[in-house]
Design a protein around this motif. Sequence first.
Motif, short mmCIF file in Angstrom:
data_model
loop_
_atom_site.label_atom_id
_atom_site.label_comp_id
_atom_site.label_asym_id
_atom_site.label_seq_id
_atom_site.Cartn_x
_atom_site.Cartn_y
_atom_site.Cartn_z
N PHE A 69 0.85 -1.18 0.00
CA PHE A 69 0.00 0.00 0.00
C PHE A 69 0.90 1.25 0.00
O PHE A 69 1.90 1.28 0.74
N ARG A 115 -0.26 0.53 5.95
CA ARG A 115 -1.59 0.25 6.53
C ARG A 115 -1.85 1.29 7.63
O ARG A 115 -1.78 1.00 8.83
N ALA A 171 -8.11 3.60 3.20
CA ALA A 171 -8.29 2.21 2.78
C ALA A 171 -8.80 2.10 1.34
O ALA A 171 -8.50 1.11 0.66
N GLY A 219 -5.57 3.35 -0.76
CA GLY A 219 -5.20 2.00 -0.40
C GLY A 219 -5.46 1.02 -1.53
O GLY A 219 -4.70 0.92 -2.49
N ILE A 220 -6.57 0.28 -1.42
CA ILE A 220 -6.88 -0.76 -2.40
C ILE A 220 -6.98 -0.19 -3.81
O ILE A 220 -6.38 -0.71 -4.76
N ALA A 237 -7.86 -4.00 5.23
CA ALA A 237 -8.04 -3.05 4.11
C ALA A 237 -9.45 -3.15 3.53
O ALA A 237 -10.15 -2.14 3.40
#
Length: 513
Positions: A328, A332, A412, A416-417, A455
Amino acid sequence: MKIIKKLGLLVCLYVFSIVAIAADGASIDALQQQFKRGELTSVALVERYLTQIEKHNTDGANLRAVISLQQREKLLDVAAKLDAERQAGKYRGPMHGIPVLLKDNIDTADGLANTAGSYLLRDHMPPDDAFIVQQLRDAGAIILGKANLSEWANFRSTNSSSGWSSLGGLVKNPYDTTRTACGSSSGSAVAVSANFVTVAVGTETDGSLVCPSAISGVVTIKPTVGLLSRDGIIPISHSQDTAGPIARSVADAVHLLMAMRGVDESDSASFASDIDYKQSLRRDGLAGKRIGVMRDLAGYNTQLDQVFNAQLDVLKAAGAIIVDDLEFPNGRNWGGDEYSVLLYEFGEGLRTYFAQSPHPEFSTLEDLIAANKAASSVTMKWFGQELFEMALARQSDREGYEKALTDARRKAREEGIDAVLSANDLDVLIAPTVSPAWKIDFINGDHFTGSASSAAAVAGYPHITVPMGFVHHMPVGLSFFGTANSEATLIEAAYGYEVRTQARRAPVLASPY
């Protein structure tokens, strides 16, 4: 002599394989074919599961996976009516006549208490079915009873042992009863793994579907938040909570998922989906998929990493394109914000839940805290209620909560994702689901070393875990997760992987004699 020995070995292997197949139970599709050919009835199937539960829930392996069962007479009556419908040519779909267990934080109005595993709620009788329960009944499912769980879905103490509840006792891992079943959907996963039931329903806030499923060697689909209604489920967090199917195969999980979905006008997150996820059950589901390997979700267990790394060759052989060594962009970094969100939403959510599903004694978090203290010899036998007290202290900080919610979702999701998927033109992300099951320890609590759950949980995105093998005698899972509403893509990948590996092996349960 050598020939005789070899024949004997072959016979033993054949018998063992037949026993293993019987122990693991038939799939939903196989059961429906047996119903259709007249080889099996729903009445007989219910009796079969009740016998297995009687042998190994509080006797035999003593798994403690089931906390309550519907009355036998009621179950057999419902099953007989569904058998009669089938005979008359009325077929409701894949779940017709299939027994289901519900995690004991889901409302039913059939005489089963909804307890969250707490002794305090042992007589809590909801006024109506949760939306997903009504959907299941309409689809022809038979609600067999309630599955045990980590009390209050593992949101009561910072030092809890997963799978323990003051009402149901300790759920044990069917592969090794000295090891954890994880949580909080412990009983749901163990019941499916031990063939107490065809499929079960669990819930997740962060890890409560995928952890117990991976550790008990079964499949789960944690859907995008809103695909399944949150109505009638004792909450932790309305921004992260979702129910989900637990099964012994991806196909069975899909059947249960589709039976539960539907638009619920009372749930602000509920949305319509007319996607036929059965169409995603493709043997070539991995072909052409660009799959990202999340290395910052691994590295916490050497033997687990070895099993995981071996799966990359399986994925490549199936036509997937592997993009390795991903992390990421900002790490996190959502954990502190997530914690603030859960603490605030828990107190608020309980007030809303009890307003809709009243209890004669409790309506707020304050009520529960006081009652736990009064019944501490039962409810706090092994650990306290620090999270309850921390949640109560956060109820006045609305501004801090709203900022934490915004920040957690951004970190997230977009940062993130979605950032990893976009930067690498990916379809799916993968990682080991969680460490192998650790030893049960009431003194020190759970021994988590790492997992892939957070996540997708914080983002509200879908996540599937499928058995990928074993570390020694304990099963471990492979996680597939992605962006919002990417269930169809994830199911393709997970099913394509499952049919190539067939990594699940049924547990051998201790004999009751």
